[in-house]
Write a protein that holds these residues in place. Structure first.
Motif, PDB file in Angstrom:
ATOM      1  N   PRO A 157       0.809  -1.308  -0.002  1.00 18.23           N
ATOM      2  CA  PRO A 157       0.184  -0.037  -0.021  1.00 18.23           C
ATOM      3  C   PRO A 157       0.924   1.230  -0.145  1.00 18.23           C
ATOM      4  O   PRO A 157       0.367   2.434  -0.740  1.00 18.23           O
ATOM      5  CB  PRO A 157      -0.775  -0.210   1.277  1.00 18.23           C
ATOM      6  N   TYR A 158       1.924   1.064   0.620  1.00 19.20           N
ATOM      7  CA  TYR A 158       2.895   2.393   0.677  1.00 19.20           C
ATOM      8  C   TYR A 158       3.388   2.769  -0.545  1.00 19.20           C
ATOM      9  O   TYR A 158       3.216   4.045  -0.971  1.00 19.20           O
ATOM     10  CB  TYR A 158       4.032   2.349   1.572  1.00 19.20           C
ATOM     11  N   SER A 159       3.786   2.005  -1.374  1.00 22.04           N
ATOM     12  CA  SER A 159       4.322   2.292  -2.734  1.00 22.04           C
ATOM     13  C   SER A 159       3.139   2.807  -3.910  1.00 22.04           C
ATOM     14  O   SER A 159       3.708   3.053  -4.561  1.00 22.04           O
ATOM     15  CB  SER A 159       5.293   1.033  -3.345  1.00 22.04           C
ATOM     16  N   ARG A 206      -3.177   2.141   5.482  1.00 18.95           N
ATOM     17  CA  ARG A 206      -2.787   2.480   4.474  1.00 18.95           C
ATOM     18  C   ARG A 206      -3.354   1.618   3.324  1.00 18.95           C
ATOM     19  O   ARG A 206      -3.900   2.043   2.144  1.00 18.95           O
ATOM     20  CB  ARG A 206      -1.193   2.321   4.076  1.00 18.95           C
ATOM     21  N   GLN A 207      -3.627   0.255   3.663  1.00 21.38           N
ATOM     22  CA  GLN A 207      -4.027  -0.562   2.817  1.00 21.38           C
ATOM     23  C   GLN A 207      -5.830  -0.185   2.650  1.00 21.38           C
ATOM     24  O   GLN A 207      -6.658  -0.434   1.672  1.00 21.38           O
ATOM     25  CB  GLN A 207      -4.078  -2.021   3.158  1.00 21.38           C
ATOM     26  N   ARG A 208      -6.213   0.373   3.708  1.00 24.64           N
ATOM     27  CA  ARG A 208      -7.895   0.872   3.870  1.00 24.64           C
ATOM     28  C   ARG A 208      -7.815   1.998   3.063  1.00 24.64           C
ATOM     29  O   ARG A 208      -8.971   2.084   2.334  1.00 24.64           O
ATOM     30  CB  ARG A 208      -8.187   1.142   5.120  1.00 24.64           C
ATOM     31  N   PRO A 226      -3.175  -8.528  -1.159  1.00 26.88           N
ATOM     32  CA  PRO A 226      -3.266  -7.403  -0.487  1.00 26.88           C
ATOM     33  C   PRO A 226      -2.867  -7.580   0.841  1.00 26.88           C
ATOM     34  O   PRO A 226      -2.875  -6.436   1.580  1.00 26.88           O
ATOM     35  CB  PRO A 226      -4.840  -6.832  -0.853  1.00 26.88           C
ATOM     36  N   VAL A 227      -2.635  -8.675   1.390  1.00 30.38           N
ATOM     37  CA  VAL A 227      -2.476  -8.698   2.751  1.00 30.38           C
ATOM     38  C   VAL A 227      -1.168  -9.252   3.045  1.00 30.38           C
ATOM     39  O   VAL A 227      -0.838  -9.235   4.280  1.00 30.38           O
ATOM     40  CB  VAL A 227      -3.505  -9.514   3.789  1.00 30.38           C
ATOM     41  N   SER A 228      -0.328  -9.578   2.171  1.00 31.41           N
ATOM     42  CA  SER A 228       0.859 -10.429   2.425  1.00 31.41           C
ATOM     43  C   SER A 228       2.099  -9.547   3.313  1.00 31.41           C
ATOM     44  O   SER A 228       2.915  -9.896   3.779  1.00 31.41           O
ATOM     45  CB  SER A 228       1.567 -10.974   1.159  1.00 31.41           C
ATOM     46  N   ALA A 229       1.822  -8.089   2.957  1.00 31.29           N
ATOM     47  CA  ALA A 229       2.877  -7.207   3.604  1.00 31.29           C
ATOM     48  C   ALA A 229       2.357  -6.723   4.903  1.00 31.29           C
ATOM     49  O   ALA A 229       3.035  -5.954   5.535  1.00 31.29           O
ATOM     50  CB  ALA A 229       2.968  -6.025   2.764  1.00 31.29           C
ATOM     51  N   LEU A 230       1.271  -7.192   5.580  1.00 27.82           N
ATOM     52  CA  LEU A 230       0.784  -6.715   6.732  1.00 27.82           C
ATOM     53  C   LEU A 230       0.835  -7.831   8.099  1.00 27.82           C
ATOM     54  O   LEU A 230       1.177  -9.026   7.819  1.00 27.82           O
ATOM     55  CB  LEU A 230      -0.611  -6.477   6.624  1.00 27.82           C
ATOM     56  N   GLN A 286      -3.886  -8.454   8.917  1.00 27.56           N
ATOM     57  CA  GLN A 286      -4.574  -9.238   7.713  1.00 27.56           C
ATOM     58  C   GLN A 286      -5.970  -9.902   7.850  1.00 27.56           C
ATOM     59  O   GLN A 286      -6.535  -9.524   7.212  1.00 27.56           O
ATOM     60  CB  GLN A 286      -3.653 -10.709   7.526  1.00 27.56           C
ATOM     61  N   ALA A 287      -6.278 -10.192   9.217  1.00 27.21           N
ATOM     62  CA  ALA A 287      -7.639 -10.581   9.411  1.00 27.21           C
ATOM     63  C   ALA A 287      -8.467  -9.281   9.361  1.00 27.21           C
ATOM     64  O   ALA A 287      -9.545  -9.630   8.740  1.00 27.21           O
ATOM     65  CB  ALA A 287      -7.585 -11.318  10.855  1.00 27.21           C
ATOM     66  N   GLN A 288      -8.180  -8.481   9.878  1.00 27.65           N
ATOM     67  CA  GLN A 288      -9.182  -7.175   9.875  1.00 27.65           C
ATOM     68  C   GLN A 288      -9.387  -6.879   8.350  1.00 27.65           C
ATOM     69  O   GLN A 288     -10.497  -6.336   7.944  1.00 27.65           O
ATOM     70  CB  GLN A 288      -8.310  -6.026  10.823  1.00 27.65           C
ATOM     71  N   ILE A 289      -8.308  -6.595   7.346  1.00 29.70           N
ATOM     72  CA  ILE A 289      -8.623  -6.608   6.166  1.00 29.70           C
ATOM     73  C   ILE A 289      -9.262  -7.421   5.457  1.00 29.70           C
ATOM     74  O   ILE A 289     -10.167  -7.089   4.600  1.00 29.70           O
ATOM     75  CB  ILE A 289      -7.310  -6.078   5.507  1.00 29.70           C
TER      76      ILE A 289
END
Length: 318
Positions: free
Chosen positions: A95-97, A155-157, A176-180, A185-188
């Motif tokens: 999400p940052y990049s 950031r992913q949100r 989308p959750v591998s960097a978290l 991850q569970a929340q997203i």
């Protein structure tokens, strides 16, 4: 009668290299029903992300067709494709990049609304930005904050809110959750599940994490070196994995219960080169059941039960 929103037919994507053509995606076909989730899994380099980018024409496919709501989008112009991207969005792995560090949360979410002329009027746009922030679980106090001030989950949100801003029908989720962190991850994942039910979204979920894809997907495609080796419903795939590669993948999932653990299948051997590959099973060099026929021809994807297809020469010996 099923309502198919996306259909991929014999997609191929080759890249030129000094030694020949890299067969990143080699004859992949599948379809997705509206409102469902298709998971695509496999190790790094199997071509799963290339499939996603080729569907959206972020990279042009070398061959094949992609039908979105019955229309072949590989034949349309770039201008038409830009208009269609309101219906087809993507959430990237990092999400940052994927966020502009110079834009605040509100500016990042507002930008696609303004560019696509979805809502007119400054106040109406601001109200929509706040609504989207609430929808993805971002507090209104973060309205004027910058990405570097936030954690990975927030950031992913933002990225999810930005994708939702154009009111899409289909979202490609590229790991989308591998960097978290695991808890984030569970929340997203729960958020994306809720949004799917609320908005009727259709997802392709690309990941290497099998425990995540089981939770999130209705159907799963397992890929190896550009080829689909097995596809089935999520429940069927985990209950009855048939392809040796799928069996090895599932055996690698960590299980917290010591008594429930199964013997892990260790893969050995050399990974075949994706450059000008021979007409053989691409998994042959690592397969513990390899036969002479595996080196003589590539197996076809064969339906062994309703909706469960496998590409393996072992099926002919059973």
């Amino acid at each position: 009668m099923t309502d198919t929103i996306l259909e991929v037919k014999d997609m191929k994507k080759y890249f030129n290299s000094p030694k020949g053509k890299v067969h990143a995606v080699d004859g992949v076909s599948f379809s997705i029903e509206r409102g469902s989730t298709l998971g695509i899994v496999g190790e790094s380099g199997c071509g799963k992300s290339t499939i996603g980018k080729s569907i959206l024409r972020l990279t042009e496919p070398s061959d094949g067709q992609v039908f979105f709501e019955g229309k072949d989008i590989t034949e349309i112009s770039k201008r038409e494709m830009r208009r269609l991207r309101k219906d087809m969005q993507i959430v990237f792995q990092d999400p940052y990049s994927s966020l502009n560090p110079r834009k605040t949360v509100s500016q990042a979410i507002r930008e696609p609304i303004v560019i696509n002329n979805i809502i007119k009027g400054k106040d109406a746009i601001n109200d929509r930005v706040v609504e989207l922030m609430e929808m993805v679980g971002l507090d209104q106090r973060l309205y004027n904050t910058y990405p570097h001030e936030l954690d990975g989950g927030r950031r992913q949100r933002i990225c999810i809110a930005r994708a939702l801003a154009v009111e899409p029908k289909f979202i490609l989720c590229d790991e989308p959750v591998s960097a978290l962190d695991v808890s984030i991850q569970a929340q997203i994942l729960n958020l994306m599940k809720d949004l799917q039910e609320q908005l009727g979204l259709t997802y392709i979920f690309i990941t290497h994490d099998l425990s995540v894809v089981k939770f999130f997907s209705d159907r799963i495609i397992v890929m190896y070196l550009g080829k689909v080796v097995e596809t089935a419903s999520a429940d069927d795939l985990f209950k009855n994995p048939v392809h040796p590669y799928t069996q090895a993948l599932l055996s690698s999932i960590p299980v917290p219960d010591l008594e429930a653990r199964k013997e892990r299948i260790m893969l050995s051997g050399e990974i075949s080169s994706p450059i000008n590959p021979k007409n053989e099973c691409r998994f042959a060099k690592r397969c513990r059941f390899v036969m002479d026929v595996c080196h003589e021809s590539a197996p076809d994807l064969t339906e062994i039960s309703e909706g469960h297809c496998v590409a393996c020469h072992l099926l002919k010996t059973k």
